[in-house]
Design an enzyme around this catalytic site. Structure first.
Site, mmCIF file in Angstrom:
data_model
loop_
_atom_site.group_PDB
_atom_site.id
_atom_site.type_symbol
_atom_site.label_atom_id
_atom_site.label_comp_id
_atom_site.label_asym_id
_atom_site.label_seq_id
_atom_site.Cartn_x
_atom_site.Cartn_y
_atom_site.Cartn_z
ATOM 1 N N LYS A 13 25.574 -5.971 -8.968
ATOM 2 C CA LYS A 13 24.312 -5.748 -8.274
ATOM 3 C C LYS A 13 23.367 -6.947 -8.399
ATOM 4 C CE LYS A 13 21.699 -2.575 -10.072
ATOM 5 N NZ LYS A 13 20.335 -2.908 -10.489
ATOM 6 N N ARG A 88 14.092 5.439 -10.853
ATOM 7 C CA ARG A 88 15.122 5.955 -11.766
ATOM 8 C C ARG A 88 15.115 7.469 -11.844
ATOM 9 N NH1 ARG A 88 17.113 1.709 -15.072
ATOM 10 N NH2 ARG A 88 15.710 -0.061 -15.136
ATOM 11 N N ARG A 127 35.494 -8.600 -22.293
ATOM 12 C CA ARG A 127 34.844 -9.774 -22.872
ATOM 13 C C ARG A 127 35.135 -9.915 -24.367
ATOM 14 N NH1 ARG A 127 28.629 -11.558 -22.604
ATOM 15 N NH2 ARG A 127 28.288 -9.430 -23.324
ATOM 16 N N ARG A 159 32.433 -7.606 -29.120
ATOM 17 C CA ARG A 159 31.157 -7.031 -29.566
ATOM 18 C C ARG A 159 31.207 -5.529 -29.344
ATOM 19 N NH1 ARG A 159 26.141 -9.611 -26.786
ATOM 20 N NH2 ARG A 159 26.884 -7.969 -25.433
ATOM 21 N N ARG A 170 28.142 4.378 -21.422
ATOM 22 C CA ARG A 170 27.100 3.763 -20.602
ATOM 23 C C ARG A 170 27.252 4.171 -19.135
ATOM 24 N NH1 ARG A 170 27.298 -2.471 -20.742
ATOM 25 N NH2 ARG A 170 25.874 -2.708 -18.990
#
Ligand SMILES: [Zn+2]
Length: 216
Positions: A13, A88, A127, A159, A170
């Site tokens: 996005k 939101r 990642r 991480r 998430r």
């Protein structure tokens, strides 16, 4: 051309917003950015927002909507705007519709960049970092030797934020929060789905096909 942009984390996005803003010469308005700018410049609303932020509280809708309204009144919004990160919630969407009506800049279209969860998990959980500061991506930028840093030979690690389980949480939380808004704009016949599974350039082309209709 008055646009709201939705898309889950990993849908690209931000990249699309930047490209579209350049291409159509309309500002990319991220509420996070304008909120920080107002706080930094010490505007009346910025000072108000800061009090809540300092207490670790959410900035109330009426303060945020005031900041957005002021931003939309700036001259660079004459040709339109690309709103990102807002609304939101349904009350925010109603408040937004109210001020847009008031200033005569109603929404033309709401874009939702769709990407299947499995694809997002692949993009977001690939990642790996090295202590030397290098970072890699299993799919997009793999090291020559699996798990080993090309530049220093160090052991790569993931991480916590990049771990699959965290990514899935998430995405789930994003979906729960955003679905009511997607339905809200679908009911108002403003929603257009964009297939975000393609490459960046194809997605950009597909969005242009939609937005070109609103060029004055
Ligand atoms: Zn390294």
């Amino acid at each position: 051309m008055n646009v709201v942009l939705f898309g889950p984390p990993g849908a690209g996005k931000g990249t699309q917003a930047k490209e579209l803003s350049n291409y159509y010469d309309i500002p990319h308005i991220s509420t996070g950015d304008i909120l920080r700018a107002n706080v930094k410049e010490g505007t009346k609303l910025g000072k108000e927002a800061e009090q809540y932020m300092n207490r670790g509280e959410l900035v109330p809708d009426e303060v945020l909507i005031g900041i957005i309204k002021n931003r939309l009144a700036e001259p660079d919004c004459k040709k339109g705007y690309l709103l990102d990160g807002y609304p939101r919630t349904i009350p925010q969407a109603d408040a937004l519709a109210g001020i847009l009506e008031e200033i005569g800049m109603p929404l033309d279209v709401v874009l939702n960049i769709d990407v299947p969860d499995e694809e997002l998990v692949g993009r977001l959980s690939g990642r790996y970092m090295c202590k030397c500061g290098e970072s890699y991506h299993i799919r997009f930028n793999p090291p020559q030797k699996e798990g080993i840093c090309d530049s220093c030979g160090g052991q790569l690690y993931q991480r916590d934020d990049d771990k699959e389980e965290v990514i899935r949480q998430r995405l789930e939380s994003y979906k729960n929060k955003t679905q009511p808004l997607i339905d809200y704009y679908a009911n108002k016949n403003l929603l257009v789905h964009i297939n975000g599974e393609k490459g960046i350039n194809s997605v950009f082309d597909d969005i242009r096909v939609v937005l070109d209709k609103y060029v004055n």
